[in-house]
Design an enzyme around this catalytic site. Sequence first.
Site, PDB file in Angstrom:
ATOM      1  N   ARG A  62       0.817  -1.223   0.000  1.00 51.85           N
ATOM      2  CA  ARG A  62       0.000   0.000   0.000  1.00 51.85           C
ATOM      3  C   ARG A  62       0.844   1.264   0.000  1.00 51.85           C
ATOM      4  O   ARG A  62       0.374   2.324  -0.399  1.00 51.85           O
ATOM      5  CB  ARG A  62      -1.010  -0.034   1.142  1.00 51.85           C
ATOM      6  N   GLU A  99       4.434  -7.963  15.051  1.00 48.94           N
ATOM      7  CA  GLU A  99       3.757  -8.225  16.316  1.00 48.94           C
ATOM      8  C   GLU A  99       3.960  -9.677  16.750  1.00 48.94           C
ATOM      9  O   GLU A  99       4.150  -9.967  17.924  1.00 48.94           O
ATOM     10  CB  GLU A  99       2.262  -7.923  16.160  1.00 48.94           C
TER      11      GLU A  99
END
Length: 175
Positions: A62, A99
Amino acid sequence: MRKGIDLRDYIRDVPDFPEPGILFRDVTPLLQTPLAFGAAIEQLCEYVRSREPDVIVGIESRGFIFGTPIAAELNLPFVPVRKPGKLPAARMSVEYSLEYGTGQLDIHQDALERGQRVVIVDDLLATGGTALGAAKLVEMIRGRVVGLCFLIELAALPGRERLEDYDVFAAVVYE
């Protein structure tokens, strides 16, 4: 500048995606609305212009969507930072923390000239791991990161703190 457009009106909240407990900020409606997408690019360009870069670096994927129109509008080169195995020529790689694990980013070794001023563009600042990895890559090939530019920042996550050594901008901040 397209006044009166609140970009939040074009960012859809999708609860429990990609897993339960996560609120996903979906930019698809913004991309589908030329007026809103144009307003987003104008806001991002305003920041980028203020940093006086020589090059725009976009993070797959993106970051390409937002970085290439910024580069075109400001008449600057665009350099992609890609996921592993996507670049055909000699490249530098960096591992970065996610994460739940690690990832890898690549950049062509000859993508930048020594000392070129770079603004890194991506859609979202969350934990900051990907952006920090991209910044380290730029520095490894002797570029100078003068800004990191995001459409969205999730301020409840530690992204901005991880990027404390850099100038950071987000057009939309969710607390």
